[in-house]
Design an enzyme around this catalytic site. Sequence first.
Site, mmCIF file in Angstrom:
data_model
loop_
_atom_site.group_PDB
_atom_site.id
_atom_site.type_symbol
_atom_site.label_atom_id
_atom_site.label_comp_id
_atom_site.label_asym_id
_atom_site.label_seq_id
_atom_site.Cartn_x
_atom_site.Cartn_y
_atom_site.Cartn_z
ATOM 1 N N GLU A 124 0.844 -1.590 0.468
ATOM 2 C CA GLU A 124 0.050 0.135 0.011
ATOM 3 C C GLU A 124 1.096 1.057 0.503
ATOM 4 O O GLU A 124 0.375 2.019 -0.908
ATOM 5 C CB GLU A 124 -1.144 -0.003 0.870
ATOM 6 C CG GLU A 124 -2.523 0.863 1.645
ATOM 7 C CD GLU A 124 -2.913 1.491 -0.128
ATOM 8 O OE1 GLU A 124 -3.679 -0.090 -0.178
ATOM 9 O OE2 GLU A 124 -3.092 2.263 -0.776
ATOM 10 N N GLY A 129 2.127 7.382 -0.375
ATOM 11 C CA GLY A 129 2.045 7.539 0.554
ATOM 12 C C GLY A 129 1.672 6.910 1.743
ATOM 13 O O GLY A 129 0.529 5.617 1.431
ATOM 14 N N ILE A 131 -1.397 7.862 1.087
ATOM 15 C CA ILE A 131 -3.409 7.770 0.830
ATOM 16 C C ILE A 131 -3.965 6.397 0.668
ATOM 17 O O ILE A 131 -3.012 5.636 0.018
ATOM 18 C CB ILE A 131 -3.069 8.521 -1.063
ATOM 19 C CG1 ILE A 131 -2.275 9.794 -0.254
ATOM 20 C CG2 ILE A 131 -4.369 8.532 -1.520
ATOM 21 C CD1 ILE A 131 -2.450 10.575 -1.917
ATOM 22 N N LYS A 200 5.741 4.870 -9.473
ATOM 23 C CA LYS A 200 5.088 4.609 -9.267
ATOM 24 C C LYS A 200 3.262 4.070 -10.473
ATOM 25 O O LYS A 200 2.549 3.545 -10.437
ATOM 26 C CB LYS A 200 4.279 6.027 -8.650
ATOM 27 C CG LYS A 200 4.701 5.842 -7.161
ATOM 28 C CD LYS A 200 4.579 7.126 -6.316
ATOM 29 C CE LYS A 200 5.696 7.160 -4.843
ATOM 30 N NZ LYS A 200 6.090 8.560 -4.649
#
Length: 402
Positions: A124, A129, A131, A200
Amino acid sequence: MICAAIFGFGNIGSGVLDVIENNQHEIRKTLPEGLYVKYILDIRDFSGTPYADRVVSDIDIILNDPEIKVVCETMGGKEPAFTFSRKALEKGISVCTSNKELVEAYGPQLLKIAKENGCSYLFEASVGGGIPLIAPLNNCLRQDRILYIAGILNGTTNYILDRMESEGVDYEPVLKDAMNLGYAERNPEADIGGHDTGRKISILSSLMTGKWVRYENMYVEGISKITQRDFQYASAHGYSVRLLGVSRRDGEALSVMTAPFLLPQVHPLHAARGVFNAVLVNGNKVDNLLFSGRGAGKLPTGSAVVSDMITAATDPTSSHHINWSDEVVIPEPQDECENRFFVKVSAGSREKAEQVFNGQIDEIWSLEEIPDEFAFTTVAMTESDFAKKAAMIEMIGRIRIF
Ligand SMILES: NC(=O)c1ccc[n+]([C@@H]2O[C@H](COP(=O)([O-])OP(=O)(O)OC[C@H]3O[C@@H](n4cnc5c(N)ncnc54)[C@H](OP(=O)(O)O)[C@@H]3O)[C@@H](O)[C@H]2O)c1
Protein backbone atom coordinates in the site's frame (compact mmCIF):
# COMPACT_ATOMS: atom_id res chain seq x y z
CA MET A 1 0.61 -10.68 20.68
CA ILE A 2 1.27 -10.90 16.95
CA CYS A 3 5.04 -10.50 16.61
CA ALA A 4 6.51 -8.40 13.81
CA ALA A 5 9.89 -7.15 12.62
CA ILE A 6 11.05 -4.05 10.82
CA PHE A 7 13.64 -4.37 8.04
CA GLY A 8 15.35 -0.95 7.75
CA PHE A 9 14.89 1.51 10.63
CA GLY A 10 15.19 4.80 8.76
CA ASN A 11 12.57 7.41 8.11
CA ILE A 12 9.65 5.08 7.30
CA GLY A 13 10.75 2.15 9.51
CA SER A 14 10.79 4.44 12.57
CA GLY A 15 7.37 5.77 11.49
CA VAL A 16 6.07 2.19 11.48
CA LEU A 17 7.29 1.68 15.06
CA ASP A 18 5.70 4.99 16.11
CA VAL A 19 2.31 4.00 14.65
CA ILE A 20 2.43 0.52 16.20
CA GLU A 21 3.50 1.72 19.66
CA ASN A 22 1.30 4.81 19.87
CA ASN A 23 -1.83 3.52 18.11
CA GLN A 24 -1.97 0.11 19.80
CA HIS A 25 -5.48 0.88 21.06
CA GLU A 26 -6.72 1.40 17.47
CA ILE A 27 -4.82 -1.67 16.22
CA ARG A 28 -6.41 -3.87 18.90
CA LYS A 29 -9.87 -3.10 17.52
CA THR A 30 -8.91 -5.42 14.64
CA LEU A 31 -6.18 -7.49 16.28
CA PRO A 32 -7.35 -7.93 19.91
CA GLU A 33 -4.10 -9.73 20.75
CA GLY A 34 -2.09 -6.64 19.70
CA LEU A 35 0.85 -6.11 17.35
CA TYR A 36 4.37 -6.04 18.77
CA VAL A 37 7.69 -5.19 17.08
CA LYS A 38 10.03 -7.87 18.40
CA TYR A 39 13.01 -7.10 16.14
CA ILE A 40 14.44 -4.19 14.21
CA LEU A 41 16.94 -5.10 11.47
CA ASP A 42 19.37 -2.35 10.55
CA ILE A 43 23.04 -1.88 9.83
CA ARG A 44 23.40 1.18 12.03
CA ASP A 45 24.29 1.18 15.72
CA PHE A 46 21.30 2.05 17.92
CA SER A 47 22.97 1.47 21.31
CA GLY A 48 21.75 3.91 23.93
CA THR A 49 18.32 4.24 22.28
CA PRO A 50 15.10 2.91 23.91
CA TYR A 51 14.79 0.13 21.31
CA ALA A 52 18.48 -0.95 21.31
CA ASP A 53 17.58 -4.38 22.77
CA ARG A 54 15.41 -5.14 19.74
CA VAL A 55 17.96 -4.19 17.06
CA VAL A 56 19.65 -7.05 15.24
CA SER A 57 21.99 -7.10 12.27
CA ASP A 58 21.53 -10.79 11.37
CA ILE A 59 18.33 -11.48 9.41
CA ASP A 60 18.43 -15.18 10.35
CA ILE A 61 17.55 -14.33 13.95
CA ILE A 62 14.22 -13.00 12.62
CA LEU A 63 13.65 -15.69 10.00
CA ASN A 64 14.29 -18.49 12.51
CA ASP A 65 11.94 -17.11 15.16
CA PRO A 66 8.61 -18.96 14.76
CA GLU A 67 6.77 -16.14 16.57
CA ILE A 68 7.36 -13.68 13.69
CA LYS A 69 4.25 -13.54 11.50
CA VAL A 70 4.79 -10.32 9.57
CA VAL A 71 7.64 -7.97 8.65
CA CYS A 72 7.79 -4.58 7.03
CA GLU A 73 10.49 -3.93 4.45
CA THR A 74 11.37 -0.25 4.67
CA MET A 75 15.00 -0.48 3.58
CA GLY A 76 14.55 0.76 0.05
CA GLY A 77 16.50 -0.23 -3.08
CA LYS A 78 16.55 -3.59 -4.82
CA GLU A 79 19.19 -5.47 -2.85
CA PRO A 80 19.32 -6.80 -0.25
CA ALA A 81 15.63 -5.82 0.04
CA PHE A 82 14.62 -8.41 -2.58
CA THR A 83 16.61 -11.27 -1.05
CA PHE A 84 15.39 -10.45 2.48
CA SER A 85 11.76 -10.20 1.33
CA ARG A 86 11.99 -13.47 -0.62
CA LYS A 87 13.54 -15.30 2.34
CA ALA A 88 10.84 -14.04 4.71
CA LEU A 89 8.05 -15.06 2.31
CA GLU A 90 9.61 -18.50 1.82
CA LYS A 91 9.38 -18.95 5.59
CA GLY A 92 5.65 -18.10 5.44
CA ILE A 93 6.19 -14.62 6.95
CA SER A 94 4.09 -11.89 5.29
CA VAL A 95 6.00 -8.85 3.98
CA CYS A 96 4.58 -5.31 3.79
CA THR A 97 6.61 -2.68 2.00
CA SER A 98 6.93 0.99 1.10
CA ASN A 99 9.66 0.23 -1.47
CA LYS A 100 8.29 1.20 -4.92
CA GLU A 101 11.55 0.34 -6.68
CA LEU A 102 11.32 -3.25 -5.45
CA VAL A 103 7.57 -3.56 -6.10
CA GLU A 104 7.97 -2.29 -9.67
CA ALA A 105 10.90 -4.62 -10.39
CA TYR A 106 9.79 -7.80 -8.57
CA GLY A 107 6.10 -7.37 -7.69
CA PRO A 108 4.68 -10.36 -9.62
CA GLN A 109 7.51 -12.63 -8.48
CA LEU A 110 7.13 -11.74 -4.78
CA LEU A 111 3.32 -12.06 -4.99
CA LYS A 112 3.77 -15.57 -6.42
CA ILE A 113 6.26 -16.61 -3.72
CA ALA A 114 3.84 -15.30 -1.07
CA LYS A 115 0.98 -17.35 -2.54
CA GLU A 116 3.10 -20.52 -2.69
CA ASN A 117 4.00 -20.11 0.97
CA GLY A 118 0.59 -19.19 2.40
CA CYS A 119 1.49 -15.63 3.29
CA SER A 120 1.05 -12.15 1.79
CA TYR A 121 3.08 -9.51 -0.01
CA LEU A 122 1.41 -6.10 0.41
CA PHE A 123 2.57 -2.70 -0.83
CA GLU A 124 0.00 0.00 0.00
CA ALA A 125 2.73 2.50 1.00
CA SER A 126 4.70 2.10 -2.24
CA VAL A 127 2.44 4.54 -4.12
CA GLY A 128 0.97 7.72 -2.66
CA GLY A 129 2.50 7.37 0.84
CA GLY A 130 -0.38 7.55 3.29
CA ILE A 131 -3.14 7.67 0.67
CA PRO A 132 -5.24 4.48 0.59
CA LEU A 133 -4.98 3.69 -3.11
CA ILE A 134 -3.63 0.17 -3.71
CA ALA A 135 -6.21 -1.52 -1.44
CA PRO A 136 -9.14 0.31 -3.10
CA LEU A 137 -7.80 -0.69 -6.53
CA ASN A 138 -7.32 -4.33 -5.47
CA ASN A 139 -10.50 -4.66 -3.44
CA CYS A 140 -13.23 -2.04 -3.83
CA LEU A 141 -12.71 -1.64 -7.58
CA ARG A 142 -12.31 -5.33 -8.57
CA GLN A 143 -15.64 -5.26 -10.41
CA ASP A 144 -14.80 -2.20 -12.50
CA ARG A 145 -12.74 -2.02 -15.66
CA ILE A 146 -10.27 0.76 -14.84
CA LEU A 147 -9.89 2.89 -17.94
CA TYR A 148 -7.71 5.64 -16.73
CA ILE A 149 -5.38 6.68 -13.87
CA ALA A 150 -3.68 10.07 -13.66
CA GLY A 151 -1.88 11.48 -10.69
CA ILE A 152 0.45 13.85 -8.98
CA LEU A 153 2.57 11.13 -7.43
CA ASN A 154 5.70 12.89 -6.24
CA GLY A 155 5.61 15.38 -3.37
CA THR A 156 9.02 16.93 -4.06
CA THR A 157 8.26 17.98 -7.61
CA ASN A 158 4.79 19.13 -6.61
CA TYR A 159 6.31 21.29 -3.88
CA ILE A 160 8.73 22.83 -6.40
CA LEU A 161 6.09 23.48 -9.08
CA ASP A 162 3.55 24.77 -6.56
CA ARG A 163 6.03 27.31 -5.16
CA MET A 164 7.04 28.39 -8.68
CA GLU A 165 3.35 28.96 -9.36
CA SER A 166 2.30 30.67 -6.13
CA GLU A 167 5.45 32.75 -5.42
CA GLY A 168 6.72 33.44 -8.93
CA VAL A 169 10.15 32.04 -8.06
CA ASP A 170 12.57 30.20 -10.37
CA TYR A 171 13.21 26.47 -10.47
CA GLU A 172 16.82 26.38 -9.15
CA PRO A 173 16.31 28.26 -5.83
CA VAL A 174 13.14 26.27 -5.04
CA LEU A 175 14.96 23.01 -5.72
CA LYS A 176 17.66 24.15 -3.26
CA ASP A 177 14.97 24.92 -0.64
CA ALA A 178 13.38 21.50 -1.23
CA MET A 179 16.77 19.89 -0.60
CA ASN A 180 17.41 21.99 2.52
CA LEU A 181 13.97 21.08 3.89
CA GLY A 182 14.70 17.39 3.32
CA TYR A 183 11.92 16.98 0.71
CA ALA A 184 14.39 16.23 -2.09
CA GLU A 185 17.15 13.66 -1.80
CA ARG A 186 20.79 14.78 -1.84
CA ASN A 187 20.75 13.43 -5.39
CA PRO A 188 17.29 14.63 -6.43
CA GLU A 189 17.36 13.03 -9.90
CA ALA A 190 14.83 10.28 -9.01
CA ASP A 191 12.28 12.97 -8.15
CA ILE A 192 12.94 15.76 -10.64
CA GLY A 193 13.81 13.38 -13.48
CA GLY A 194 10.32 11.84 -13.15
CA HIS A 195 11.66 8.35 -12.29
CA ASP A 196 9.86 8.13 -8.92
CA THR A 197 6.56 9.10 -10.56
CA GLY A 198 7.33 6.68 -13.40
CA ARG A 199 7.77 3.74 -11.03
CA LYS A 200 4.52 4.60 -9.24
CA ILE A 201 2.43 4.91 -12.42
CA SER A 202 4.02 1.65 -13.56
CA ILE A 203 2.72 -0.12 -10.41
CA LEU A 204 -0.74 1.46 -10.81
CA SER A 205 -0.84 0.53 -14.51
CA SER A 206 0.05 -3.05 -13.67
CA LEU A 207 -2.80 -3.26 -11.18
CA MET A 208 -5.10 -1.61 -13.74
CA THR A 209 -4.30 -4.15 -16.46
CA GLY A 210 -3.47 -7.21 -14.34
CA LYS A 211 -0.26 -7.50 -16.38
CA TRP A 212 3.25 -6.17 -15.84
CA VAL A 213 3.77 -2.64 -17.11
CA ARG A 214 7.50 -2.07 -16.79
CA TYR A 215 8.86 1.33 -15.96
CA GLU A 216 11.71 0.85 -18.46
CA ASN A 217 9.17 0.59 -21.32
CA MET A 218 7.44 3.90 -20.69
CA TYR A 219 8.15 7.50 -21.64
CA VAL A 220 9.50 9.54 -18.71
CA GLU A 221 10.28 13.26 -18.72
CA GLY A 222 11.16 15.38 -15.67
CA ILE A 223 10.58 18.98 -14.66
CA SER A 224 14.05 20.53 -14.99
CA LYS A 225 13.15 22.48 -18.15
CA ILE A 226 10.08 24.19 -16.64
CA THR A 227 10.62 27.94 -16.29
CA GLN A 228 8.90 30.82 -14.57
CA ARG A 229 7.80 32.03 -18.01
CA ASP A 230 5.87 28.77 -18.49
CA PHE A 231 3.91 29.64 -15.36
CA GLN A 232 3.26 33.16 -16.67
CA TYR A 233 1.72 31.75 -19.87
CA ALA A 234 -0.11 29.03 -17.96
CA SER A 235 -1.70 31.28 -15.35
CA ALA A 236 -2.73 33.88 -17.94
CA HIS A 237 -4.80 31.13 -19.57
CA GLY A 238 -6.21 29.41 -16.46
CA TYR A 239 -3.61 26.65 -16.26
CA SER A 240 -0.84 25.49 -13.96
CA VAL A 241 2.10 23.12 -14.59
CA ARG A 242 2.24 19.76 -12.80
CA LEU A 243 4.26 16.56 -13.16
CA LEU A 244 1.75 13.79 -13.89
CA GLY A 245 1.88 10.05 -14.29
CA VAL A 246 -0.85 9.14 -16.78
CA SER A 247 -2.09 5.72 -17.85
CA ARG A 248 -5.00 5.12 -20.26
CA ARG A 249 -6.63 2.04 -21.73
CA ASP A 250 -8.43 2.11 -25.03
CA GLY A 251 -9.60 -1.42 -25.86
CA GLU A 252 -6.44 -3.49 -25.61
CA ALA A 253 -4.15 -0.50 -26.24
CA LEU A 254 -2.42 1.03 -23.25
CA SER A 255 -0.58 4.34 -23.14
CA VAL A 256 1.52 5.31 -20.14
CA MET A 257 3.75 8.28 -19.58
CA THR A 258 5.26 10.59 -16.99
CA ALA A 259 5.77 14.23 -17.97
CA PRO A 260 5.02 17.80 -16.93
CA PHE A 261 1.59 18.88 -18.20
CA LEU A 262 -0.33 22.13 -18.33
CA LEU A 263 -3.17 21.32 -15.95
CA PRO A 264 -6.34 23.47 -15.81
CA GLN A 265 -6.43 25.30 -12.48
CA VAL A 266 -10.01 24.11 -12.03
CA HIS A 267 -9.01 20.44 -12.45
CA PRO A 268 -9.51 18.42 -9.23
CA LEU A 269 -5.86 17.25 -9.31
CA HIS A 270 -4.75 20.87 -8.98
CA ALA A 271 -6.15 20.91 -5.43
CA ALA A 272 -3.08 18.90 -4.33
CA ARG A 273 -0.75 21.69 -3.26
CA GLY A 274 2.79 21.58 -1.89
CA VAL A 275 3.98 18.10 -0.93
CA PHE A 276 0.48 16.60 -1.27
CA ASN A 277 -0.34 13.96 -3.89
CA ALA A 278 -3.61 13.36 -5.72
CA VAL A 279 -4.70 10.53 -7.98
CA LEU A 280 -7.72 10.37 -10.27
CA VAL A 281 -9.02 6.89 -11.10
CA ASN A 282 -11.72 6.30 -13.70
CA GLY A 283 -13.64 3.03 -13.72
CA ASN A 284 -16.16 2.09 -16.42
CA LYS A 285 -18.97 1.78 -13.85
CA VAL A 286 -17.87 3.84 -10.86
CA ASP A 287 -16.76 6.85 -12.99
CA ASN A 288 -14.22 9.29 -11.50
CA LEU A 289 -12.69 8.83 -8.05
CA LEU A 290 -10.22 11.21 -6.48
CA PHE A 291 -7.70 10.09 -3.85
CA SER A 292 -5.55 12.70 -2.15
CA GLY A 293 -3.39 13.24 0.90
CA ARG A 294 0.20 13.15 2.08
CA GLY A 295 2.17 11.18 -0.48
CA ALA A 296 5.27 10.83 1.69
CA GLY A 297 6.55 11.38 5.22
CA LYS A 298 7.34 9.09 8.11
CA LEU A 299 3.94 8.93 9.82
CA PRO A 300 1.54 8.93 6.81
CA THR A 301 3.67 6.31 5.02
CA GLY A 302 4.23 4.38 8.28
CA SER A 303 0.46 4.36 8.79
CA ALA A 304 -0.07 2.80 5.35
CA VAL A 305 2.56 0.11 6.07
CA VAL A 306 0.93 -0.74 9.42
CA SER A 307 -2.46 -0.99 7.74
CA ASP A 308 -0.98 -3.73 5.51
CA MET A 309 0.63 -5.42 8.52
CA ILE A 310 -2.75 -5.61 10.25
CA THR A 311 -4.36 -6.94 7.05
CA ALA A 312 -1.68 -9.62 6.65
CA ALA A 313 -1.85 -10.59 10.34
CA THR A 314 -5.64 -10.89 10.12
CA ASP A 315 -5.62 -12.84 6.86
CA PRO A 316 -2.28 -14.22 5.63
CA THR A 317 -3.89 -14.97 2.24
CA SER A 318 -4.94 -11.36 1.67
CA SER A 319 -2.58 -10.73 -1.27
CA HIS A 320 -3.47 -13.97 -3.08
CA HIS A 321 -6.26 -12.39 -5.11
CA ILE A 322 -4.15 -9.45 -6.33
CA ASN A 323 -4.43 -9.43 -10.10
CA TRP A 324 -0.85 -8.88 -11.30
CA SER A 325 0.70 -11.50 -13.59
CA ASP A 326 4.28 -11.59 -14.84
CA GLU A 327 3.14 -11.20 -18.48
CA VAL A 328 4.82 -8.00 -19.66
CA VAL A 329 2.58 -5.63 -21.57
CA ILE A 330 4.31 -3.04 -23.75
CA PRO A 331 2.55 0.33 -23.92
CA GLU A 332 1.82 1.95 -27.28
CA PRO A 333 4.93 3.57 -28.76
CA GLN A 334 5.12 7.16 -27.53
CA ASP A 335 5.31 8.37 -31.17
CA GLU A 336 1.76 7.14 -31.77
CA CYS A 337 0.22 8.80 -28.71
CA GLU A 338 -1.83 11.92 -29.31
CA ASN A 339 -1.42 15.05 -27.26
CA ARG A 340 -2.04 18.77 -27.41
CA PHE A 341 1.01 20.96 -26.96
CA PHE A 342 1.86 24.42 -25.70
CA VAL A 343 4.78 25.75 -27.78
CA LYS A 344 7.17 28.71 -27.44
CA VAL A 345 9.37 30.09 -30.23
CA SER A 346 11.25 33.39 -30.56
CA ALA A 347 9.09 36.29 -31.76
CA GLY A 348 11.07 36.36 -35.00
CA SER A 349 10.10 32.73 -35.76
CA ARG A 350 6.35 33.39 -35.63
CA GLU A 351 5.81 33.28 -39.40
CA LYS A 352 7.73 30.05 -39.81
CA ALA A 353 5.90 28.43 -36.87
CA GLU A 354 2.51 29.44 -38.32
CA GLN A 355 3.51 27.99 -41.67
CA VAL A 356 4.77 24.70 -40.23
CA PHE A 357 1.79 24.19 -37.90
CA ASN A 358 -0.69 25.47 -40.48
CA GLY A 359 -4.19 24.24 -39.51
CA GLN A 360 -2.92 22.74 -36.24
CA ILE A 361 -2.64 25.91 -34.15
CA ASP A 362 -5.48 26.04 -31.66
CA GLU A 363 -4.89 29.30 -29.72
CA ILE A 364 -2.26 32.04 -29.70
CA TRP A 365 -0.93 32.44 -26.16
CA SER A 366 1.64 35.23 -26.65
CA LEU A 367 1.84 37.76 -23.79
CA GLU A 368 2.61 41.48 -23.92
CA GLU A 369 4.99 41.11 -20.98
CA ILE A 370 7.06 38.54 -22.94
CA PRO A 371 7.51 40.41 -26.24
CA ASP A 372 10.50 38.34 -27.40
CA GLU A 373 8.47 35.12 -27.68
CA PHE A 374 5.57 33.80 -29.76
CA ALA A 375 3.49 31.19 -27.94
CA PHE A 376 0.64 28.99 -29.13
CA THR A 377 -1.20 25.77 -28.40
CA THR A 378 -1.82 23.00 -30.91
CA VAL A 379 -4.80 20.80 -31.59
CA ALA A 380 -4.36 17.10 -30.71
CA MET A 381 -1.64 15.55 -32.84
CA THR A 382 0.57 12.48 -32.64
CA GLU A 383 3.87 12.84 -30.84
CA SER A 384 5.74 11.89 -34.04
CA ASP A 385 3.89 14.50 -36.14
CA PHE A 386 4.64 17.09 -33.47
CA ALA A 387 8.31 16.11 -33.21
CA LYS A 388 8.78 16.36 -37.01
CA LYS A 389 7.25 19.83 -37.07
CA ALA A 390 9.02 21.01 -33.92
CA ALA A 391 12.34 20.08 -35.55
CA MET A 392 11.55 22.53 -38.38
CA ILE A 393 11.22 25.55 -36.07
CA GLU A 394 13.58 26.95 -33.47
CA MET A 395 11.49 25.89 -30.52
CA ILE A 396 12.32 27.38 -27.11
CA GLY A 397 10.14 24.92 -25.24
CA ARG A 398 6.97 22.83 -25.24
CA ILE A 399 4.69 21.32 -22.63
CA ARG A 400 1.86 18.87 -23.17
CA ILE A 401 -1.64 19.96 -22.22
CA PHE A 402 -3.75 17.73 -19.98
N1 LIG B 1 10.66 8.87 2.85
C1 LIG B 1 9.40 8.84 2.42
O1 LIG B 1 8.62 9.77 2.68
C2 LIG B 1 8.89 7.66 1.66
C3 LIG B 1 7.55 7.62 1.27
C4 LIG B 1 7.07 6.49 0.60
C5 LIG B 1 7.92 5.45 0.32
N2 LIG B 1 9.24 5.52 0.71
C6 LIG B 1 10.10 4.38 0.40
O2 LIG B 1 10.35 3.68 1.62
C7 LIG B 1 11.64 3.08 1.58
C8 LIG B 1 12.44 3.58 2.80
O3 LIG B 1 12.57 4.99 2.70
P1 LIG B 1 13.21 5.84 3.91
O4 LIG B 1 12.97 7.27 3.55
O5 LIG B 1 12.72 5.33 5.21
O6 LIG B 1 14.77 5.47 3.73
P2 LIG B 1 15.92 5.57 4.83
O7 LIG B 1 15.60 6.65 5.80
O8 LIG B 1 17.21 5.61 4.10
O9 LIG B 1 15.79 4.18 5.61
C9 LIG B 1 16.31 2.95 5.16
C10 LIG B 1 16.91 2.25 6.34
O10 LIG B 1 17.31 0.93 5.97
C11 LIG B 1 18.64 0.73 6.44
N3 LIG B 1 19.33 -0.26 5.63
C12 LIG B 1 19.92 -0.11 4.43
N4 LIG B 1 20.48 -1.26 4.02
C13 LIG B 1 20.26 -2.18 5.01
C14 LIG B 1 20.61 -3.53 5.21
N5 LIG B 1 21.33 -4.20 4.31
N6 LIG B 1 20.20 -4.16 6.32
C15 LIG B 1 19.47 -3.48 7.24
N7 LIG B 1 19.14 -2.19 7.13
C16 LIG B 1 19.51 -1.53 6.03
C17 LIG B 1 19.28 2.09 6.30
O11 LIG B 1 20.48 2.19 7.04
P3 LIG B 1 21.60 3.24 6.52
O12 LIG B 1 21.02 4.60 6.74
O13 LIG B 1 22.78 2.97 7.38
O14 LIG B 1 21.85 2.95 5.08
C18 LIG B 1 18.18 2.98 6.84
O15 LIG B 1 18.18 3.01 8.25
C19 LIG B 1 12.24 3.49 0.24
O16 LIG B 1 11.99 2.47 -0.69
C20 LIG B 1 11.45 4.73 -0.15
O17 LIG B 1 11.39 4.92 -1.55
C21 LIG B 1 9.73 6.59 1.37
